[in-house]
Design a protein around this motif. Structure first.
Motif, PDB file in Angstrom:
ATOM      1  N   ILE A  46     -14.827  17.003  29.905  1.00 16.11           N
ATOM      2  CA  ILE A  46     -15.478  15.828  30.483  1.00 16.11           C
ATOM      3  C   ILE A  46     -15.247  14.660  29.536  1.00 16.11           C
ATOM      4  CG2 ILE A  46     -17.655  14.767  31.188  1.00 16.11           C
ATOM      5  CD1 ILE A  46     -18.684  17.611  31.822  1.00 16.11           C
ATOM      6  N   MET A  47     -14.726  13.570  30.089  1.00 20.46           N
ATOM      7  CA  MET A  47     -14.470  12.378  29.281  1.00 20.46           C
ATOM      8  C   MET A  47     -14.680  11.129  30.129  1.00 20.46           C
ATOM      9  SD  MET A  47     -10.281  12.426  29.049  1.00 20.46           S
ATOM     10  CE  MET A  47     -10.220  14.080  28.423  1.00 20.46           C
ATOM     11  N   GLY A  48     -14.780  10.017  29.462  1.00 19.75           N
ATOM     12  CA  GLY A  48     -14.868   8.737  30.144  1.00 19.75           C
ATOM     13  C   GLY A  48     -13.488   8.219  30.504  1.00 19.75           C
ATOM     14  N   ARG A  49     -13.467   7.236  31.391  1.00 21.78           N
ATOM     15  CA  ARG A  49     -12.201   6.652  31.831  1.00 21.78           C
ATOM     16  C   ARG A  49     -11.438   6.011  30.677  1.00 21.78           C
ATOM     17  NH1 ARG A  49     -10.854   1.848  32.297  1.00 21.78           N
ATOM     18  NH2 ARG A  49     -12.989   1.104  32.264  1.00 21.78           N
ATOM     19  N   LYS A  50     -12.152   5.340  29.773  1.00 27.28           N
ATOM     20  CA  LYS A  50     -11.484   4.693  28.643  1.00 27.28           C
ATOM     21  C   LYS A  50     -10.810   5.728  27.736  1.00 27.28           C
ATOM     22  CE  LYS A  50     -14.768   0.866  28.499  1.00 27.28           C
ATOM     23  NZ  LYS A  50     -15.863   0.276  27.701  1.00 27.28           N
ATOM     24  N   THR A  51     -11.457   6.874  27.569  1.00 23.67           N
ATOM     25  CA  THR A  51     -10.854   7.934  26.751  1.00 23.67           C
ATOM     26  C   THR A  51      -9.584   8.443  27.403  1.00 23.67           C
ATOM     27  OG1 THR A  51     -12.975   8.555  25.792  1.00 23.67           O
ATOM     28  CG2 THR A  51     -11.229  10.216  25.721  1.00 23.67           C
ATOM     29  N   LEU A  52      -9.634   8.678  28.715  1.00 21.45           N
ATOM     30  CA  LEU A  52      -8.427   9.126  29.409  1.00 21.45           C
ATOM     31  C   LEU A  52      -7.341   8.060  29.323  1.00 21.45           C
ATOM     32  CD1 LEU A  52      -6.911  11.226  31.043  1.00 21.45           C
ATOM     33  CD2 LEU A  52      -7.939  10.268  33.107  1.00 21.45           C
ATOM     34  N   ASP A  53      -7.713   6.798  29.468  1.00 22.40           N
ATOM     35  CA  ASP A  53      -6.737   5.712  29.328  1.00 22.40           C
ATOM     36  C   ASP A  53      -6.085   5.733  27.950  1.00 22.40           C
ATOM     37  OD1 ASP A  53      -7.196   4.786  31.892  1.00 22.40           O
ATOM     38  OD2 ASP A  53      -8.462   3.098  31.267  1.00 22.40           O
ATOM     39  N   SER A  54      -6.881   6.002  26.906  1.00 23.05           N
ATOM     40  CA  SER A  54      -6.316   6.001  25.551  1.00 23.05           C
ATOM     41  C   SER A  54      -5.393   7.201  25.329  1.00 23.05           C
ATOM     42  CB  SER A  54      -7.421   5.967  24.488  1.00 23.05           C
ATOM     43  OG  SER A  54      -8.077   7.213  24.407  1.00 23.05           O
TER      44      SER A  54
END
Length: 180
Positions: A46-54
């Protein structure tokens, strides 16, 4: 069965608890990537969108559940969740399908804080630096967490800082609190 799959956090953080700056890690520690892969492989994350973007892509061999208020911008192959409850339901279903023994909370700062009270184990790469940053990991209170293992890591030639790997276990786990 699926409600008993423990939540764990996998994080790299600086001595000042910084985990990110402007959507990126403020250090380079490529020698730690194999450990990250080993800790997360075959598990829902589980991660946030910003983490996936990075990260820039969905990681192979893992289920990526993205918790996002925006409901868009998710990479192909990721599951989208609008709430923490929905993210956990998706992660539990994925864990059960894969036979995973843990659900990984993978960041960023807001996501770690959102799930922190339910996390049972912390897998922490401590990066021996104190950069400025805009994302931090919650404080690890020694009254709540036991350090069960630590290891000083050999600095790789491309690493920008020394590191230490530490495993913490919550003294009073969420599972044990619900039975008291």
């Amino acid at each position: 069965m699926s409600d008993t799959i423990p939540l764990v956090a996998v994080v790299a953080m600086a001595e000042n608890r910084v985990i990110g700056s402007g959507g990126e890690m403020p250090w380079r520690v490529p020698s730690d990537l194999k450990r990250y892969r080993r800790l997360t492989m075959g598990k829902p994350m589980i991660m946030g969108r910003k983490t996936l973007d990075s990260i820039g892509r969905v990681l192979d061999g893992r289920d990526t559940i993205v918790l996002s208020r925006q409901g868009k911008g998710v990479f192909e192959g990721a599951h989208l969740a609008a709430t923490a409850t929905e993210a956990l339901a998706i992660a539990r279903a994925c864990a059960e399908t894969r036979g995973a023994d843990e659900i990984v909370i993978a960041g960023g700062g807001e996501i770690y804080r959102l799930f922190f009270d339910e996390i049972e184990t912390l897998y922490v790469t401590e990066v021996m630096t104190s950069p400025k940053g805009d994302a931090t990991f919650p404080a690890i209170d020694p009254a709540e967490w036991d350090e069960i293992r630590s290891e000083t890591l050999e600095r790789g030639e491309r690493d920008s800082a020394e590191t230490r790997f530490v495993v913490y276990r919550r003294r009073n786990t969420p599972a044990s609190r619900s039975t008291n």
